[in-house]
Scaffold this active site. Structure first.
Site, mmCIF file in Angstrom:
data_model
loop_
_atom_site.group_PDB
_atom_site.id
_atom_site.type_symbol
_atom_site.label_atom_id
_atom_site.label_comp_id
_atom_site.label_asym_id
_atom_site.label_seq_id
_atom_site.Cartn_x
_atom_site.Cartn_y
_atom_site.Cartn_z
ATOM 1 N N HIS A 236 14.990 -5.102 0.153
ATOM 2 C CA HIS A 236 13.740 -5.102 0.648
ATOM 3 C C HIS A 236 13.101 -5.874 -0.646
ATOM 4 O O HIS A 236 11.670 -5.951 -0.202
ATOM 5 C CB HIS A 236 13.071 -3.800 0.718
ATOM 6 C CG HIS A 236 13.544 -3.200 2.093
ATOM 7 N ND1 HIS A 236 12.507 -3.291 3.258
ATOM 8 C CD2 HIS A 236 14.458 -2.317 2.500
ATOM 9 C CE1 HIS A 236 13.360 -2.637 4.220
ATOM 10 N NE2 HIS A 236 14.302 -2.218 3.877
ATOM 11 N N LYS B 256 -3.140 -2.158 1.858
ATOM 12 C CA LYS B 256 -1.651 -2.046 1.644
ATOM 13 C C LYS B 256 -1.698 -1.470 0.011
ATOM 14 O O LYS B 256 -2.623 -1.218 -0.566
ATOM 15 C CB LYS B 256 -1.231 -3.306 1.311
ATOM 16 C CG LYS B 256 -2.111 -4.519 0.803
ATOM 17 C CD LYS B 256 -1.384 -5.936 0.743
ATOM 18 C CE LYS B 256 -1.772 -6.539 2.134
ATOM 19 N NZ LYS B 256 -0.408 -7.047 2.633
ATOM 20 N N ARG B 257 -0.560 -1.107 -0.245
ATOM 21 C CA ARG B 257 -0.295 -0.679 -1.797
ATOM 22 C C ARG B 257 -0.953 -1.481 -2.595
ATOM 23 O O ARG B 257 -1.033 -2.651 -2.329
ATOM 24 C CB ARG B 257 1.079 -0.357 -2.054
ATOM 25 C CG ARG B 257 1.955 0.914 -1.319
ATOM 26 C CD ARG B 257 1.205 2.115 -1.622
ATOM 27 N NE ARG B 257 1.355 2.497 -3.060
ATOM 28 C CZ ARG B 257 2.186 3.446 -3.275
ATOM 29 N NH1 ARG B 257 2.905 4.038 -2.436
ATOM 30 N NH2 ARG B 257 2.373 3.730 -4.766
ATOM 31 N N LYS C 56 0.605 -8.301 -4.753
ATOM 32 C CA LYS C 56 -0.261 -8.518 -3.667
ATOM 33 C C LYS C 56 -1.546 -8.904 -3.767
ATOM 34 O O LYS C 56 -2.165 -9.357 -2.795
ATOM 35 C CB LYS C 56 -0.281 -7.084 -2.843
ATOM 36 C CG LYS C 56 0.957 -6.582 -2.378
ATOM 37 C CD LYS C 56 0.872 -5.100 -1.930
ATOM 38 C CE LYS C 56 2.505 -4.592 -1.362
ATOM 39 N NZ LYS C 56 2.705 -5.113 0.145
ATOM 40 N N THR D 14 4.607 -5.969 6.804
ATOM 41 C CA THR D 14 4.544 -5.614 8.426
ATOM 42 C C THR D 14 2.794 -5.219 8.616
ATOM 43 O O THR D 14 2.722 -5.555 9.833
ATOM 44 C CB THR D 14 5.209 -4.178 8.656
ATOM 45 O OG1 THR D 14 4.855 -3.354 7.569
ATOM 46 C CG2 THR D 14 6.895 -4.750 8.480
ATOM 47 N N LYS E 38 0.648 -5.960 12.336
ATOM 48 C CA LYS E 38 -0.120 -5.149 13.102
ATOM 49 C C LYS E 38 -1.453 -5.519 13.192
ATOM 50 O O LYS E 38 -2.087 -5.589 14.344
ATOM 51 C CB LYS E 38 -0.262 -3.832 12.170
ATOM 52 C CG LYS E 38 0.832 -3.027 11.974
ATOM 53 C CD LYS E 38 0.604 -2.014 10.849
ATOM 54 C CE LYS E 38 1.900 -1.516 10.147
ATOM 55 N NZ LYS E 38 1.794 -0.761 8.984
HETATM 56 C C1 LIG Z 1 1.818 -1.013 7.801
HETATM 57 C C2 LIG Z 1 1.884 -0.117 6.761
HETATM 58 C C3 LIG Z 1 2.157 -0.770 5.267
HETATM 59 C C4 LIG Z 1 2.655 -1.895 5.105
HETATM 60 O O1 LIG Z 1 1.688 -2.908 4.789
HETATM 61 P P1 LIG Z 1 1.949 -4.232 3.922
HETATM 62 O O2 LIG Z 1 0.730 -4.967 4.196
HETATM 63 O O3 LIG Z 1 3.004 -4.973 4.808
HETATM 64 O O4 LIG Z 1 2.127 -4.063 2.776
HETATM 65 C C5 LIG Z 1 1.856 0.228 4.170
HETATM 66 N N1 LIG Z 1 0.976 1.346 4.484
HETATM 67 C C6 LIG Z 1 0.971 1.827 5.685
HETATM 68 C C7 LIG Z 1 0.160 3.225 6.014
HETATM 69 C C8 LIG Z 1 0.977 1.079 6.857
HETATM 70 O O5 LIG Z 1 0.854 1.244 8.033
#
Ligand SMILES: *Cc1c(COP(=O)(O)O)cnc(C)c1O
Length: 831
Positions: free
Chosen positions: A380, A571-572, A577, A679, A683
């Site tokens: 990953h 995101k984190r 990032k 991911t 979304k």
């Molecule tokens: C989808 C999702 C992530 C992943 O987000 P990235 O932008 O791909 O880092 C992290 N936390 C939550 C709660 C999510 O729904």
């Protein structure tokens, strides 16, 4: 927790006794209505009519759960028949979010539920809010596991998830004086209707002790692991319902529990209470999720968690097998495949060897053949700080028998390397599972590769970079092991459930098959120019923006105007990032407005959210910076009529369900080559946001799918960064770009830290650091230009809406159903 009373009677009235049996016996009500009433009395012991929203919610959850029990039984019995091969997804994280809404959608219970609640005078949203998120994960990796579980059930695949039932999930984040405050997430406190304990499947996991050689009855030399400290693993099953297909798969989560064989000596010495108190040590194992995303941990307790999961899960699978076939493992490999979600569960490679050799009496070759034809490993990350290594000293102490086995695997592996590259000692050293040195370590990724028949990355670029970089030597040895499986997200939760109005609009045009065949969304392309459809599409987005504005108002006290462009990065929080790049752009817009160029700025609401690892100093400082900048911007009237900034606390799955339907612009701005897939990007795309993003991870595949006219691409590419790094001088870049120079000037002069002098210096330094690995200064200009393109595009509502529709229409590839079909066909061989 606040529990609102929604009793239909006023609190002040005397409570009335409820006669459930009479109500149910009247027979006029639906199963759901009966269920709610029955559970309120028989399961929850509510003897009068003064139930709170919390109790009504629980009663509804139990009612919904009842509805899936028959299918769960059917699916379980089919698995046990061994007519088909089965898959097992081992993951230290499952970021499930809420279960009730998903179960209601997947079982088609929306109508009956709405009807029942109407009769009871209850509000569904209010009950839904009462369910706590199952936050058993950090971010993308854990959410991926949850989406995969949903897709396996949707495709009717016999795949079971194995994970850990953390007593405390991901911490709850709040903001005090602009800074992150972590609070424990005791999500099980009020009970969890979505788990069923299975004490009869408890197994024993060993720790410490030593290896002992002995000769068995047949005179063969064998090894056994003795003098161990044992911990019990107790399974809790969670149902994973497929979408209207009668399938309910299982996610089995392990809880650690003390054996009763504790300290017999203390016990006999009369220290009964002390001896019992010792139980806590064993139970610590599953107490808390480590809140580090994309960085290794090195803590002994974490290693215990990893082994606990691997051992309990494999023992469970082997127990099922031997119940049916006895100790004959000849056909075991034909019926099993284990997918390891990152290196966290890779001790499974050595543990399966131990179970087969030490406990089932197989010889090494046979056991190795079974192991290497059932294990598959998913990588990953390319970040070096995330590559797990465990010190030989620690492993040897905690898991001595496992360390023996790892050494044996490595010795045999290095013979193979020597055979392939005779005399290349340097290569043997490079590829060894044991990293030699002052303090030798076990390289978990290498153990995963050597022990598996499949190694995959999670997006095309990432898989490519793995074989060209990190795993180059292994690729040269075993090119056929390596493959790509681009991530996906489940369209049930991430479109059908979270965006009900868009779902209805799509259903109206193309029917409902898209929910399970997401590629069907491409039919929406024929409506891109249909102005009536565009208007409806824009109206749904506007409504979703109002809904998010309400959340932002409630949680941040910041007013968002749904007529502004909604620019979102959730995101984190991590340097790679690049939330910092986002903030620099916001400061740039602020600077433009305050210098009298307001009319050049398209009105914009910027939302940032995410958790920082509690020990990650720069990430936490970044949260403080975002909040300080927000404070300045939102309280300056000249600015706030064109620009708003908010930091949304406690970003989690349920928050994302409100956020992604409302975004216009999705920020996916990681340094190229650093985000394995992403991911969140998928979304947002599915819900009609346009992406501003770098050439990184799955962004590339999103760009390919939607076309570059509908995506705001910017920044150095991965290979360009490699070139650029040689001559990279952030200071020169700042000097030669007046916009960036002014932004850095505002930071430096303390404009956003008036009473906190110098607090942001570490962030300023990180931009100016000549070794800046994240290329913030280098990508600033290109990012601002892309933001300007996005802002101008937003001014033309009609064209923007067309691009929005096209993003949804071309998001079919990013369904986790597609991903799981690929895993099932290419790796698991289930299809
Ligand atoms: C989808 C999702 C992530 C992943 O987000 P990235 O932008 O791909 O880092 C992290 N936390 C939550 C709660 C999510 O729904």
């Amino acid at each position: 927790m606040t529990v609102k009373a929604v009793s239909r009677e006023k609190e002040s009235k005397p409570s009335k006794e409820v006669n459930v049996d009479a109500q149910i016996a009247s027979g006029a009500d639906s199963e759901v209505l009966d269920g709610i009433r029955r559970h309120l009395l028989y399961s929850l012991g509510r003897f009068d009519d003064r139930s709170t929203a919390h109790e009504w919610g629980k009663a509804l959850e139990l009612t919904v759960r009842d509805q899936l029990m028959k299918n769960w039984q059917k699916t379980r019995l089919a698995e046990r028949s061994y007519e088909n091969k089965r898959g097992f997804y081992l993951s230290l994280e499952f970021l499930l979010g809420r279960s009730m809404n998903n179960a209601i959608l997947n079982m088609g219970l929306e109508g009956p539920t709405a009807e029942a609640l109407k009769q009871l005078g209850l509000n569904y949203e209010e009950l839904e809010e009462e369910e706590r998120d199952a936050g058993l994960g950090n971010g993308g990796l854990g959410r991926l596991a949850a989406c995969f579980m949903d897709s396996c059930a949707n495709l009717g695949l016999p795949v079971r998830g194995y994970g850990i039932r953390y007593e405390y999930g991901m911490f709850h984040q709040s903001i005090r004086e602009g800074r992150q405050v972590e609070n424990p997430d005791h999500w099980l406190m009020a009970g969890n209707p979505w788990e069923i304990e299975q004490p009869d499947r408890t197994c024993k996991v060993k720790f410490y002790g030593r290896s002992e050689h002995y000769s068995n009855d047949a005179g063969r030399m064998c090894v056994r692991w003795v003098d161990t400290h044992d911990v019990l693993a107790v399974p809790f099953d969670m149902p994973i319902p497929g979408y209207k297909n009668g399938v309910v798969n299982t996610l089995r989560l392990w809880k650690a529990s003390a054996t009763d064989e504790f300290n017999l000596k203390d016990f006999n010495d009369g220290d009964y209470a002390d001896a019992v108190a010792q139980k806590n040590l064993a139970e610590q194992i599953t107490m808390v999720l480590y809140p580090n995303d994309a960085s290794e941990n090195g803590k002994e307790l974490r290693l215990r968690q990893q082994y606990f999961l691997a051992s309990a899960s494999l023992q469970d699978v082997i127990q099922d097998w031997t119940l049916k076939f006895g100790p004959n493992f000849d056909r075991f490999a034909e019926f099993h495949c284990f997918q390891l979600n990152d290196t966290h569960p890779t001790l499974a490679v050595a543990e399966l060897m131990r179970l087969l050799v030490d406990e089932q009496g197989l010889n090494w070759e046979k056991a190795w053949s079974i192991t290497t034809s059932t294990m598959a490993y998913t990588n990953h990350t390319l970040l070096p700080e995330a590559l797990e290594r465990w010190s030989v000293r620690l492993l040897g102490e905690l898991l001595p028998r496992l360390l023996d086995i790892i050494y044996e695997i490595n010795a045999r592996f290095l013979v193979e390397v020597a055979h392939c590259w005779p005399g290349d000692v340097e290569r043997q050293r490079r590829m060894s599972i044991i990293e030699e040195g002052h303090e030798p370590h076990v390289r978990m990724a290498y153990l995963g590769i050597v022990g598996s028949f499949s190694v995959n990355g999670v997006a095309a670029l990432h898989s490519d970079l793995l074989t060209r970089g990190l795993f180059k030597d292994f690729y040269a040895l075993w090119p056929n092991k390596f493959n790509n499986k681009t991530n996906g997200v489940t369209p049930r939760r991430w479109l059908a459930h979270c965006n009900p109005d868009l779902k209805s609009l799509i259903d109206e045009k193309i029917g409902t098959e898209w929910i399970c065949e997401l590629e069907q969304l491409s039919q929406l392309k024929s409506y891109v120019s249909d102005s009536a459809f565009q208007k409806k599409w824009a109206a749904v987005k506007h409504y979703n923006k109002q809904r998010l504005s309400q959340l932002v108002q409630d949680k941040c006290g910041v007013e968002f105007d749904p007529n502004f462009i909604f620019d979102v990065q959730v995101k984190r929080i991590h340097e790679y990032k690049r939330q910092l790049l986002n903030v620099l752009h916001v400061i740039h817009l602020y600077d433009k407005i305050t210098r009298g160029e307001a009319d050049q700025v398209v009105p914009r609401c910027v939302l940032i959210g995410g958790k920082a690892a509690p020990g990650y100093f720069l990430a936490k400082l970044l949260i403080k910076l975002i909040n300080n900048v927000a404070e300045v911007i939102n309280s300056d009237e000249r600015v706030s009529e064109r620009l708003r900034l908010a930091f949304l606390p406690n970003y989690n799955v349920s928050a994302m369900e409100v956020i992604c339907p409302a975004a216009d612009l999705s920020e996916q701005i990681s340094t190229a080559g650093k985000e394995a897939s992403g991911t969140g990007n998928m979304k947002f795309m599915m819900n009609g946001a346009l992406t501003i993003g770098t050439y990184d991870g799955a962004n590339i595949e999103i760009l390919d799918a939607v076309g570059e006219e509908h995506f705001f691409l910017f920044g150095l590419k991965e290979d360009e960064i490699v070139q650029h790094r040689i001559s990279h001088k952030p200071e020169h870049i700042v000097e030669s770009d007046p916009d960036l120079a002014r932004v850095m000037g505002l930071l430096q002069c303390g404009h956003f830290s008036m009473f906190e002098e110098g607090i942001f210096q570490p962030l300023i330094d990180s931009v100016l650091n000549p070794h800046d690995p994240w290329m913030v200064a280098a990508d600033f200009r290109s990012y601002v230009d892309a933001q300007n393109r996005a802002a101008s595009a937003y001014k033309n509502k009609e064209l923007w809406t067309q691009s929005s529709i096209l993003n949804t229409a071309t998001s079919g590839k990013f369904s986790s159903d597609r991903t799981i079909r690929e895993y099932a066909q290419d790796i698991w061989k289930l299809l």
